[in-house]
Scaffold this active site. Structure first.
Site, short mmCIF file in Angstrom:
data_model
loop_
_atom_site.label_atom_id
_atom_site.label_comp_id
_atom_site.label_asym_id
_atom_site.label_seq_id
_atom_site.Cartn_x
_atom_site.Cartn_y
_atom_site.Cartn_z
N LYS A 91 57.72 -36.91 69.26
CA LYS A 91 57.15 -37.95 68.38
C LYS A 91 56.55 -37.26 67.16
O LYS A 91 55.93 -36.18 67.28
CB LYS A 91 56.07 -38.69 69.16
CG LYS A 91 55.45 -39.88 68.45
CD LYS A 91 54.49 -40.59 69.41
CE LYS A 91 53.89 -41.85 68.77
NZ LYS A 91 52.98 -42.55 69.70
N SER A 134 53.63 -47.37 69.90
CA SER A 134 54.04 -46.71 68.68
C SER A 134 55.13 -45.65 68.89
O SER A 134 55.69 -45.18 67.90
CB SER A 134 52.82 -46.05 68.02
OG SER A 134 52.22 -45.14 68.90
N SER A 164 51.10 -46.92 74.04
CA SER A 164 52.19 -46.52 73.15
C SER A 164 53.30 -45.69 73.75
O SER A 164 54.28 -45.40 73.07
CB SER A 164 51.62 -45.79 71.93
OG SER A 164 50.94 -46.70 71.10
#
Lengths: 475, 99, 474
Positions: free
Chosen positions: C75, C150, C174
Site C-alpha cells: 500500500k 482505504s 481499511s
C-alpha cells in the site's frame, strides 16, 4: 535594584537546559554542538512521514536527577503533543509534557537564605535552528530563512519556578545556583553562550499585598547579565506604564542587548491554541522506587552542600577566604580544597593551588586525583618541594597524569640538604659583602635578593623559608 | 452542544493552515456539523470517572539506550528540499517569532 | 497466480525461479493496471534485482526465507527506500522515502519480492479508494463498483491475480472492508503486533499493518514474517513474532463463539444470512454458540470519528512544504504553508483535519476528544466482558457487498457508516479477520468477521480456516 514608589516586582523564571546525552531524545543521532548543518539528522528527528520516537533512557535519568536535586516529586508521567506550525519544527508539533510532568513541585534554597519554589521540571525535545537572511539578520525584515535541524530532537528539561522572585539580583542568584545544580547532576554543561541553557523571565509588578499584576514574558535571555538588565528594564517599564494610568498588556517581549530594552514581538493573528493531547506514539513513564533510588544514590553533592562543607571549615580557620569560596564551588574544585583542609594544609595554600593551578587547566582536572593534590601540597608545606616545584608537579599531573612522588623524583626535585644549603648561603655571603652588611644591619628587603640568588644557583630547589632561616642564623 | 458555526470552521481552518473559499466554508460547516450531530449520543453520556485509554495493553517504560545510530546522508536529506541553500532548508520570510 | 505457500515452496525447492514468478506477476499487472488503476508505481527494476538475488541464493543451496520469491504489493503509505511513496496525495507526489518501513525490511529478509505501490484513499482516509488524488481503483470482480478502502489498491492487486500477497493498513476497517468487498482474507492484527515504523501515520493509536491474501494459510505465513517486537516503535508489543501457521488447522472444537447482534444488525439481508450460515458451520465444527449483545459497540462510530481525525490532524501537520513534497510558493512562510496544504490535500483529508482540529481545540477537547477516549475505555471493557463468555466473536465485516462508484460520495456520513462493524476492534486494539463467505447481489463476495482478544491471531486463523473449507476453498 529596588523599584520606585512602593512597587514590588514579581518574577518567575523558566529555564530550558539541553541535556548532556550522547544522542537525541527520540533517535540515535548525535547530540553535538557545531556540526555542519543537517548532518546529524534521521527520519525521526526530521519528522519524515512514517517515523516514530523512542525515548532515550539517559535523558530520563538526567531529568530524574534534576528533580531529585530540586526536591521534586518524581511522578508517573506522560508525553503530550504541543501543536503549532513553525518551520524549525519538523513535525509541526513538539513532543513535550503537559499536565503530568516527570517532576512535580520542589524548591531551591539560595545562598542568601531565600527559597524559590519549583512548579515542575519536565522533558521535551528541542527544535531546529533558523538563520535569517536579508535585513539585519534578525527575524524582522528578513527576506528568507534557512533552517538547520541538527538541534531538532535534542533532549531538554524545562524548569519552571514559582513567582517567588522579588528582585533582579535574586533572579541572578537563582539562575546561577540552578546552573550549578544542573552541572553538578551531570545533566548540563550550563553554557548559556552556546545556548545549552536558556532563560525566559515572567515579570509583573504590584503594590505589596495586592494581587499579582499582569505579567509579560521575556524570552531567550542568554546571559546572567542580560537577565538582570532585562528584568530591571521590564519592571521599570511596567511601573511607568501603570503610574501613567495605562495598563500592562499580557504579551511576549524580546530583550535587545544592544538597545537595552524589551520590545513586543509581532502580535499574532490568533491566540495560541496548542491543542495538547497525549502523544500516542509513546507510552507512559512510571519510574519505580528502585530506579528513583538508584538515581538518588548516584547523585554527587550539590553546590549548597559543598558550600556548607567549605564554609564550616573556613569559618574559624580562615574567615577571610569565605569570600573566595564561590569561585571554588563554581569551578567544581571544592573536593580538592576540602580534602587539603582536612589534611591540615594551610588554607591559603589549599585555595591558591586550586584557584590558580587547577583552574588554569580545568579541562584536564580529571587527571588530578584529590589524593595527589593533597600529597603535593603536603610536600610543599613540609619543605620537600618549593612553591615553584609544587606548581610544576601539579601542572605536570594535569597535563599528563602521574603522581607527585615519582614526578618530583623524575624532575630532580630533590630536597636541598640543609648543609648544602648552608654552603650555598655561605658562598653568596662571601661574594656579596655589601648586600650582606646591609642585611645584617637590618635591611630586610635584601632577604629577597639572597633568596633570588639561592634559587638561581640551586635551580629553584631551595625552600624560601629555609633560606631565610639560614640567613637569620648567620646574622 | 452548540451547533457548529461557520466562524468556528473558519477559525479551525486557519489553525490547520488551510484556506477555504466561501463555498467551501459553507459546505464543510454543514458536513462537519452532521458528524458532530451524530456524536451527540456520545456527548450525552455521563462518563465521569471513566479513565481515558492510553495504550490498549498498558505498555509502560519503553526506552532505548543512549547509543548512536547512523544518521541520514546529508546529500540525501537536502535533495528532498523544495528549496535549499548552504546545506539548509530555505523558506520564505518568517513573520513573527516562535510561540 | 499460485498461492504464497505454493510459490515459496516451489522457489525454495528450485521448481520455479523467482524471476519467472515475477514475470507472471508483471504480466498480470500489465494486462489490467490501466483499466483498474491498482498500482501507482511498479518497480520492475528493483523487483527483478530482488528476484534474481533470491534465485542466486537458492542456487547456492541457502534457505531463502518463508516468503521466497513471493511477489508482494505494498500500500502506498508504506515507505520503501528510493521508491516513490505518495499516500495517494498530491502533497507527496514525487517524494521518494530515504528509508524503508520495518515490515518492508522483514519481507525482503524473508525473500519476498516487492513489485510496487498500490492505490489508496488519500492518507488512508476513506472506504472506497474514491478519495485518491490519482483516480479510484476499480473492483476487479465488477469494475462498476469500488474495491473498498482505504486499502483498495492492495485488495484489487490480489483479487486481480497480480500478486498473491499485499500489505494494507487498517485504522477503522481499511484492510478488512476491502478484503470483504473483493473476496479476500484480510487481517487487522493486535495493536502493536506489527511495527508501524515506516507506515505513514493516519491515526497513531489505531493504525495497524496487515496482509490481504486469497487463503488463510497465506495470511498466516505473511503475518508471521512481519510481526514481532520492533525497537524502533515504542508501541510495539515486546514479544517476538508468534507461531501462527502451525495453528491454522487447529479447528474450533470446544471453542465458544459469541455471535454479536451489534456487529450484524443493520447489515443487508444477504449479509445477515451469510453470518447465520457461518454460525451453523462453526456449530457443526464443534464450537458452542453464544448470543451476545454489546451495545457499547454502537458508540464506537462516534468515538472513532473524533479520535482518528484528531490524531490525523496532528500527524498531517508536518506536510507544510518546508522539507519535502509539494511546495506552493508565497511571500511568507505561513502563507506558503497554507497555499501548499490547500493545494496538496483533497476534500476528505481537509474535512478530517478540520474535524480533528476542532475536536482538540480549546474549549472543545473535553466534550469531543476527551469524551471519545472515555468511550474507548467503555469499548475495551465491553470486549473484556464479552470474552468472559466467548473465546471468539462473530459478525459481519461490512453492511453490504461492494457498492457502485459515487453511491456514497455525496454524504460523508453515509461512507463513515460502512465502518460500523470494523471500528470496534480498532478502538480496543484487538485483532480481527475478514473471511469471504458466500456471495450476494450480482454474485459479489460477502465477508464475515471473526474477532478475538489481544494476541489471539492463531485462534482467529483456525476459525477462519473452518469457514474457508466450508465455503469450498480447501
Amino acid at each position: 535594584m529596588t523599584l520606585s514608589g512602593g512597587w514590588e516586582m514579581v518574577v518567575g523564571l523558566e529555564v530550558h537546559t539541553e541535556l548532556k546525552t550522547n544522542t537525541k531524545m527520540f533517535c540515535g543521532c548525535a547530540n553535538a554542538f557545531g556540526a555542519a548543518p543537517n548532518t546529524n539528522v534521521c527520519p525521526v528527528c526530521l519528522g519524515l512521514p512514517g517515523s516514530l520516537p523512542v525515548l532515550n533512557v539517559r535523558a530520563v535519568e538526567l531529568a530524574m536527577a534534576i528533580g531529585t536535586a530540586l526536591h521534586s516529586t518524581i511522578s508517573p508521567s506522560t508525553f503530550h503533543r504541543k501543536n503549532y506550525f513553525y518551520p524549525d519544527m519538523p513535525k509541526d508539533f513538539q513532543i513535550s509534557q503537559y499536565d503530568l510532568p516527570i517532576n512535580a513541585g520542589g524548591y531551591l534554597d539560595l545562598p542568601d537564605g531565600s527559597r524559590v519554589s519549583i512548579e515542575r521540571a519536565h522533558l521535551e525535545e528541542d527544535t531546529g535552528k533558523s538563520t535569517h537572511l536579508g535585513g539585519s539578520g534578525r527575524i524582522h525584515g528578513a527576506d528568507r530563512s534557512l533552517v538547520d535541524y541538527n538541534r531538532s530532537g535534542v533532549p531538554l528539561v524545562e524548569i519552571v519556578s514559582g513567582p517567588d522572585i522579588r528582585s533582579s539580583s535574586q533572579a541572578r542568584t537563582y539562575a546561577a545556583e540552578l546552573r550549578g545544580i544542573l552541572i553538578a547532576t551531570g545533566a548540563s554543561d550550563g553554557r548559556m553562550e552556546e545556548g545549552s541553557m536558556r532563560i525566559d523571565a515572567n515579570v509583573s509588578v504590584r503594590r505589596p499585598g495586592e494581587p499579582l499584576g499582569t505579567r509579560c514574558e521575556i524570552k531567550n535571555l542568554n546571559s546572567l547579565r542580560s537577565l538582570v538588565r532585562a528584568i530591571d528594564f521590564e519592571a521599570a517599564r511596567q511601573v511607568a506604564l501603570l503610574e501613567g494610568g495605562g495598563s500592562v498588556r499580557q504579551e511576549t517581549r524580546h530583550w535587545d542587548e544592544n538597545l537595552g530594552s524589551t520590545s513586543t514581538m509581532r502580535v499574532k493573528e490568533e491566540a495560541d491554541d496548542y491543542r495538547y493531547f497525549r502523544e500516542p506514539d509513546l507510552v507512559d513513564l512510571v519510574p519505580d522506587q528502585a530506579w528513583q533510588d538508584r538515581v538518588r544514590d548516584g547523585l554527587k553533592p550539590m553546590p549548597a552542600e559543598r558550600r556548607a562543607a567549605l564554609t564550616q571549615r573556613l569559618r574559624d580557620r580562615a574567615p577571610a577566604l569565605l569570600d573566595a569560596l564561590e569561585v571554588v564551588i563554581d569551578l567544581g574544585l571544592d573536593p580538592y580544597v576540602i580534602a587539603a583542609l582536612d589534611a591540615e594544609v594551610d588554607a591559603d595554600l589549599a585555595f591558591a593551588r586550586a584557584a590558580n593551578e587547577i583552574a588554569s587547566d580545568l579541562v584536564h582536572a580529571d587527571n588530578l586525583s584529590v589524593e595527589s593534590y593533597v600529597a603535593t601540597l603536603l610536600m610543599e608545606q613540609s619543605g620537600d618541594l618549593s612553591a615553584t616545584q609544587a606548581k610544576a608537579v601539579l601542572v605536570e599531573i594535569l597535563a599528563n597524569g602521574g603522581e607527585p612522588v615519582s614526578i618530583a623524583r623524575n624532575k630532580g626535585f630533590e630536597r636541598l640538604a640543609s648543609d648544602a644549603l648552608s654552603e650555598v648561603v655561605a658562598t653568596l655571603i662571601e661574594e656579596n659583602p655589601d648586600e650582606w652588611s646591609r642585611y645584617r644591619d637590618g635591611d630586610e628587603k635584601l632577604a629577597q635578593f639572597f633568596i633570588g640568588q639561592v634559587m638561581k644557583l640551586t635551580k629553584g630547589q631551595a625552600n624560601g623559608k629555609e633560606v631565610i632561616a639560614a640567613l637569620q642564623a648567620r646574622r | 452542544m452548540p451547533n457548529l458555526r461557520r466562524e468556528d470552521v473558519a477559525h479551525v481552518a486557519k489553525l490547520a493552515r488551510l484556506t477555504m473559499s466561501e463555498a467551501e466554508l459553507d459546505k464543510f460547516t454543514e458536513q462537519l456539523g452532521q458528524v458532530l450531530d451524530h456524536a451527540s449520543d456520545m456527548n450525552a453520556l455521563d462518563l465521569e470517572g471513566v479513565i481515558p485509554t492510553a495504550h490498549p495493553f498498558g505498555l509502560i517504560n519503553v526506552v532505548r539506550d543512549d547509543e548512536r545510530r547512523a544518521s541520514l546522508d546529508h546529500d540525501v536529506v537536502i535533495a528532498m528540499a523544495p528549496d535549499a541553500e548552504d546545506g539548509r532548508f530555505a523558506v520564505p520570510r518568517i513573520l513573527g517569532d516562535a510561540p | 497466480m499460485k498461492s504464497v505457500r505454493q510459490t515459496a515452496l516451489d522457489v525454495q525447492n528450485g521448481d520455479a525461479s523467482a524471476l519467472s514468478v515475477l514475470e507472471e506477476s508483471l504480466a498480470h499487472i500489465r494486462a489490467r493496471n490501466d483499466e483498474l488503476n491498482v498500482f501507482l508505481y511498479v518497480d520492475e527494476e528493483g523487483a527483478r534485482a530482488a528476484a534474481s538475488a533470491v534465485d542466486e541464493r537458492v542456487a547456492r543451496g541457502e534457505n531463502v526465507g518463508a516468503l521466497a520469491g513471493v511477489p508482494v504489493a505494498l500500500k502506498d503509505n508504506l515507505c520503501q527506500t528510493d521508491i516513490p511513496t505518495t499516500c495517494s496525495s498530491k502533497i507527496l507526489e514525487g517524494w521518494r522515502a530515504p528509508y524503508s518501513a520495518t515490515v518492508v525490511d522483514r519481507l525482503l529478509l524473508a525473500g519476498a519480492v516487492p513489485v510496487g505501490k498500490t492505490n489508496l484513499d488519500e492518507f488512508a482516509m476513506g472506504s472506497s479508494t474514491e478519495n485518491s488524488a490519482f483516480g479510484p481503483t476499480k473492483n476487479p470482480l465488477d469494475t462498476t463498483r469500488v474495491p473498498g478502502g482505504s486499502s483498495g489498491g492492495s485488495a484489487a492487486a490480489v483479487a486481480a491475480d497480480m500478486t498473491p500477497l499485499a500489505l494494507g493498513s487498517d485504522t477503522g476497517g481499511s484492510i478488512r472492508q476491502p478484503a470483504a468487498l473483493c473476496g479476500l482474507i484480510g487481517v487487522k492484527p493486535t495493536y502493536g503486533l506489527v511495527s508501524r515504523y515506516g507506515l505513514i501515520a493516519f491515526a497513531s493509536s489505531l493504525d495497524q499493518i496487515g496482509p490481504l491474501t486469497k487463503t488463510v494459510a497465506d495470511a498466516a505465513m505473511a503475518l508471521e514474517v512481519i510481526a514481532g517486537h520492533d525497537p524502533l516503535d515504542s508501541t510495539s508489543l515486546p514479544e517476538p513474532s508468534p507461531s501462527l501457521v502451525a495453528h491454522v488447522e487447529d479447528g474450533v472444537a470446544g471453542k465458544r463463539i459469541g455471535v454479536v447482534r451489534d456487529l450484524i444488525d443493520g447489515a443487508d439481508d444477504e449479509v445477515v444470512a451469510a453470518v447465520d450460515r457461518a454460525v451453523e458451520v462453526l456449530r457443526e465444527a464443534g464450537a458452542t454458540i453464544v448470543e451476545l449483545s454489546v451495545p457499547e459497540f454502537r458508540l464506537g462510530l462516534s468515538a472513532y470519528y473524533l479520535i482518528a481525525p484528531a490524531e490525523a490532524s496532528s500527524n498531517l501537520a508536518r506536510f507544510d512544504g518546508v522539507r519535502y513534497g509539494l511546495r506552493v510558493n508565497a511571500d511568507d512562510v505561513t502563507a506558503m504553508m497554507e497555499a501548499t496544504r490547500t493545494a496538496g490535500f483533497g476534500d476528505e483529508v481537509k474535512r478530517r483535519i478540520m474535524l480533528g482540529t476542532y475536536a482538540l481545540s480549546a474549549g472543545y477537547y473535553d466534550a469531543y476528544y476527551g469524551q471519545a477516549l472515555k468511550v474507548r475505555t467503555l469499548t475495551i471493557d465491553a470486549f473484556r466482558r464479552a470474552y468472559q463468555e466467548a473465546d471468539l466473536l462473530l459478525g459481519a465485516t461490512t453492511p453490504s457487498v461492494a457498492f457502485e462508484f459515487g453511491s456514497k460520495t455525496a454524504d460523508p456520513m453515509a461512507m463513515y457508516l460502512s465502518d460500523v462493524f470494523t471500528i470496534p476492534s480498532n478502538l480496543s486494539g484487538e485483532p480481527a479477520i475478514s473471511i469471504p463467505f458466500g456471495t450476494g447481489e450480482a454474485g459479489l463476495p460477502i465477508g464475515v468477521q471473526l474477532l478475538g482478544p489481544g494476541r489471539s491471531e492463531a485462534q482467529l486463523f483456525a476459525g477462519a480456516r473452518v469457514l474457508e473449507i466450508a465455503d469450498g476453498r480447501p
